[in-house]
Design a protein around this motif. Structure first.
Motif, PDB file in Angstrom:
ATOM      1  N   PHE A 157       0.590  -1.115  -0.074  1.00  0.00           N
ATOM      2  CA  PHE A 157       0.100  -0.053   0.055  1.00  0.00           C
ATOM      3  C   PHE A 157       0.945   1.464   0.166  1.00  0.00           C
ATOM      4  N   ILE A 158       1.921   1.246   0.896  1.00  0.00           N
ATOM      5  CA  ILE A 158       2.865   2.491   0.950  1.00  0.00           C
ATOM      6  C   ILE A 158       3.800   2.726  -0.236  1.00  0.00           C
ATOM      7  N   PHE A 159       4.671   1.641  -0.615  1.00  0.00           N
ATOM      8  CA  PHE A 159       5.664   1.529  -1.613  1.00  0.00           C
ATOM      9  C   PHE A 159       5.371   1.116  -2.836  1.00  0.00           C
ATOM     10  N   SER A 160       4.288   0.426  -3.283  1.00  0.00           N
ATOM     11  CA  SER A 160       3.657  -0.064  -4.423  1.00  0.00           C
ATOM     12  C   SER A 160       4.452  -1.351  -4.775  1.00  0.00           C
ATOM     13  N   SER A 161       3.841  -2.309  -5.733  1.00  0.00           N
ATOM     14  CA  SER A 161       4.459  -3.624  -5.972  1.00  0.00           C
ATOM     15  C   SER A 161       5.800  -3.547  -6.482  1.00  0.00           C
ATOM     16  N   ASN A 162       6.126  -2.453  -6.930  1.00  0.00           N
ATOM     17  CA  ASN A 162       7.736  -2.309  -7.307  1.00  0.00           C
ATOM     18  C   ASN A 162       8.687  -2.085  -6.463  1.00  0.00           C
ATOM     19  N   ASN A 163       8.202  -1.826  -5.073  1.00  0.00           N
ATOM     20  CA  ASN A 163       9.309  -1.284  -4.312  1.00  0.00           C
ATOM     21  C   ASN A 163       9.030  -1.830  -2.818  1.00  0.00           C
ATOM     22  N   LEU A 164       8.297  -3.048  -2.980  1.00  0.00           N
ATOM     23  CA  LEU A 164       7.656  -3.374  -1.607  1.00  0.00           C
ATOM     24  C   LEU A 164       8.519  -4.564  -0.839  1.00  0.00           C
ATOM     25  N   VAL A 165       9.524  -5.013  -1.439  1.00  0.00           N
ATOM     26  CA  VAL A 165      10.220  -6.115  -1.055  1.00  0.00           C
ATOM     27  C   VAL A 165      11.018  -5.844   0.345  1.00  0.00           C
ATOM     28  N   ILE A 166      11.877  -4.654   0.200  1.00  0.00           N
ATOM     29  CA  ILE A 166      12.965  -4.333   1.105  1.00  0.00           C
ATOM     30  C   ILE A 166      11.919  -3.876   2.302  1.00  0.00           C
ATOM     31  N   PRO A 167      11.332  -2.790   2.162  1.00  0.00           N
ATOM     32  CA  PRO A 167      10.524  -2.411   3.295  1.00  0.00           C
ATOM     33  C   PRO A 167       9.698  -3.299   3.998  1.00  0.00           C
ATOM     34  N   ALA A 168       9.113  -4.280   3.278  1.00  0.00           N
ATOM     35  CA  ALA A 168       8.165  -5.460   4.010  1.00  0.00           C
ATOM     36  C   ALA A 168       9.113  -6.207   4.753  1.00  0.00           C
ATOM     37  N   MET A 169      10.236  -6.644   4.184  1.00  0.00           N
ATOM     38  CA  MET A 169      11.260  -7.437   4.933  1.00  0.00           C
ATOM     39  C   MET A 169      11.775  -6.775   6.448  1.00  0.00           C
ATOM     40  N   ILE A 170      11.932  -5.670   6.175  1.00  0.00           N
ATOM     41  CA  ILE A 170      12.425  -4.583   7.488  1.00  0.00           C
ATOM     42  C   ILE A 170      11.303  -4.528   8.616  1.00  0.00           C
ATOM     43  N   PHE A 171      10.037  -4.368   7.789  1.00  0.00           N
ATOM     44  CA  PHE A 171       8.702  -4.297   8.924  1.00  0.00           C
ATOM     45  C   PHE A 171       8.460  -5.523   9.541  1.00  0.00           C
ATOM     46  N   ILE A 172       8.812  -6.767   8.942  1.00  0.00           N
ATOM     47  CA  ILE A 172       8.731  -8.014   9.141  1.00  0.00           C
ATOM     48  C   ILE A 172       9.570  -8.282  10.473  1.00  0.00           C
ATOM     49  N   LEU A 173      10.997  -7.944  10.076  1.00  0.00           N
ATOM     50  CA  LEU A 173      11.994  -8.069  10.928  1.00  0.00           C
ATOM     51  C   LEU A 173      11.645  -7.400  12.284  1.00  0.00           C
ATOM     52  N   ILE A 174      11.611  -6.085  12.061  1.00  0.00           N
ATOM     53  CA  ILE A 174      11.188  -5.382  13.333  1.00  0.00           C
ATOM     54  C   ILE A 174      10.109  -5.763  14.217  1.00  0.00           C
ATOM     55  N   SER A 175       8.880  -6.250  13.387  1.00  0.00           N
ATOM     56  CA  SER A 175       7.631  -6.781  14.287  1.00  0.00           C
ATOM     57  C   SER A 175       8.370  -8.246  14.870  1.00  0.00           C
ATOM     58  N   LEU A 176       8.944  -8.998  14.176  1.00  0.00           N
ATOM     59  CA  LEU A 176       9.444 -10.369  14.826  1.00  0.00           C
ATOM     60  C   LEU A 176      10.350 -10.079  16.076  1.00  0.00           C
ATOM     61  N   ILE A 177      11.169  -8.984  16.071  1.00  0.00           N
ATOM     62  CA  ILE A 177      12.203  -8.746  17.026  1.00  0.00           C
ATOM     63  C   ILE A 177      11.379  -8.335  18.136  1.00  0.00           C
ATOM     64  N   VAL A 178      10.494  -7.309  18.080  1.00  0.00           N
ATOM     65  CA  VAL A 178       9.675  -6.749  19.041  1.00  0.00           C
ATOM     66  C   VAL A 178       8.874  -7.868  19.767  1.00  0.00           C
ATOM     67  N   ARG A 179       8.156  -8.856  18.779  1.00  0.00           N
ATOM     68  CA  ARG A 179       7.324  -9.863  19.563  1.00  0.00           C
ATOM     69  C   ARG A 179       8.245 -10.892  20.342  1.00  0.00           C
ATOM     70  N   ARG A 180       9.522 -11.130  19.827  1.00  0.00           N
ATOM     71  CA  ARG A 180      10.599 -11.893  20.737  1.00  0.00           C
ATOM     72  C   ARG A 180      10.826 -11.275  22.027  1.00  0.00           C
ATOM     73  N   LYS A 181      10.821 -10.043  22.045  1.00  0.00           N
ATOM     74  CA  LYS A 181      11.260  -9.250  23.335  1.00  0.00           C
ATOM     75  C   LYS A 181      10.032  -9.185  24.260  1.00  0.00           C
ATOM     76  N   LEU A 182       8.987  -9.087  23.562  1.00  0.00           N
ATOM     77  CA  LEU A 182       7.539  -9.115  24.635  1.00  0.00           C
ATOM     78  C   LEU A 182       7.660 -10.063  25.844  1.00  0.00           C
ATOM     79  N   PRO A 183       7.279  -9.731  26.983  1.00  0.00           N
ATOM     80  CA  PRO A 183       7.377 -10.737  28.005  1.00  0.00           C
ATOM     81  C   PRO A 183       6.517 -11.968  28.066  1.00  0.00           C
ATOM     82  N   CYS A 184       5.471 -11.908  27.280  1.00  0.00           N
ATOM     83  CA  CYS A 184       4.346 -12.607  27.009  1.00  0.00           C
ATOM     84  C   CYS A 184       4.657 -13.862  26.017  1.00  0.00           C
ATOM     85  N   HIS A 185       5.852 -13.748  25.298  1.00  0.00           N
ATOM     86  CA  HIS A 185       6.302 -14.513  24.555  1.00  0.00           C
ATOM     87  C   HIS A 185       7.231 -15.485  24.936  1.00  0.00           C
TER      88      HIS A 185
END
Length: 185
Positions: A157-185
């Motif tokens: 939605f933000i970057f279009s289909s031509n430029n989504l791969v790197i931002p998506a990977m960065i978003f996913i990586l940050i989300s998974l790291i944050v999720r791993r750091k949460l005390p409920c995990h």
């Protein structure tokens, strides 16, 4: 065959053909390698606990962590009477040897195979779809799958289909790291 043994990352081997047949641009090669193999970052993060305490064999397991090895090792546990280190090593070693032998066999037999390969390029896409489905069938992996899909859709939605791969990977990586750091995990 040597490339299959040294650069054990199938998709990058295909890209390397282009890199080796055009003028060399080290920056382009670096970013291309990063984009093609970035999924291994996610594989590695999810395997941290499974590879913990395995000694020096852990380095070989990390080196041989490819799509197929990840799919198998992340979704099964060794039987009770089997040593976990040797179980994981055997899977990784066999995948590695199969890849090298497949390359050798393919290079020997390629001149004898003359069928039309049109449409065969979809096989890699189908592989990733199957791997994803197999992973989300496991209840513990569903949230990670939802995170992956959500971050990709946001990037689309933000970057279009031509430029989504790197931002998506960065978003996913940050989300998974944050999720791993949460005390409920």
């Amino acid at each position: 065959v040597l490339m299959s043994a040294v650069a054990f990352c199938g998709s990058m081997q295909f890209v390397a053909i282009t890199l080796l047949t055009t003028s060399f641009d080290p920056i382009q090669a670096f970013f291309l390698s990063l984009m093609v193999n970035a999924r291994h970052i996610f594989y590695g993060l999810s395997m941290l606990d499974k590879y913990k305490g395995l000694g020096k064999v852990k380095y070989f397991l990390i080196y041989t962590l490819c799509d197929e090895t990840f799919s198998i090792t992340s979704s099964i546990n060794p039987p009770n009477n089997i040593n976990r280190k040797y179980f994981l090593f055997s899977i990784s070693f066999l995948d590695y040897i199969y890849w090298i032998l497949g390359t050798l066999l393919g290079s020997i037999l390629e001149s004898f195979i003359t069928f039309n390969t049109t449409g065969l390029d979809f096989a890699l896409t189908a592989l990733f779809i199957v791997l994803f489905i197999e992973q989300i069938r496991i209840k513990e992996n569903r949230l990670s799958g939802i995170i992956g899909i959500s971050c990709t859709l946001i990037s689309l939605f933000i970057f279009s289909s031509n430029n989504l791969v790197i931002p998506a990977m960065i978003f996913i990586l940050i989300s998974l790291i944050v999720r791993r750091k949460l005390p409920c995990h």
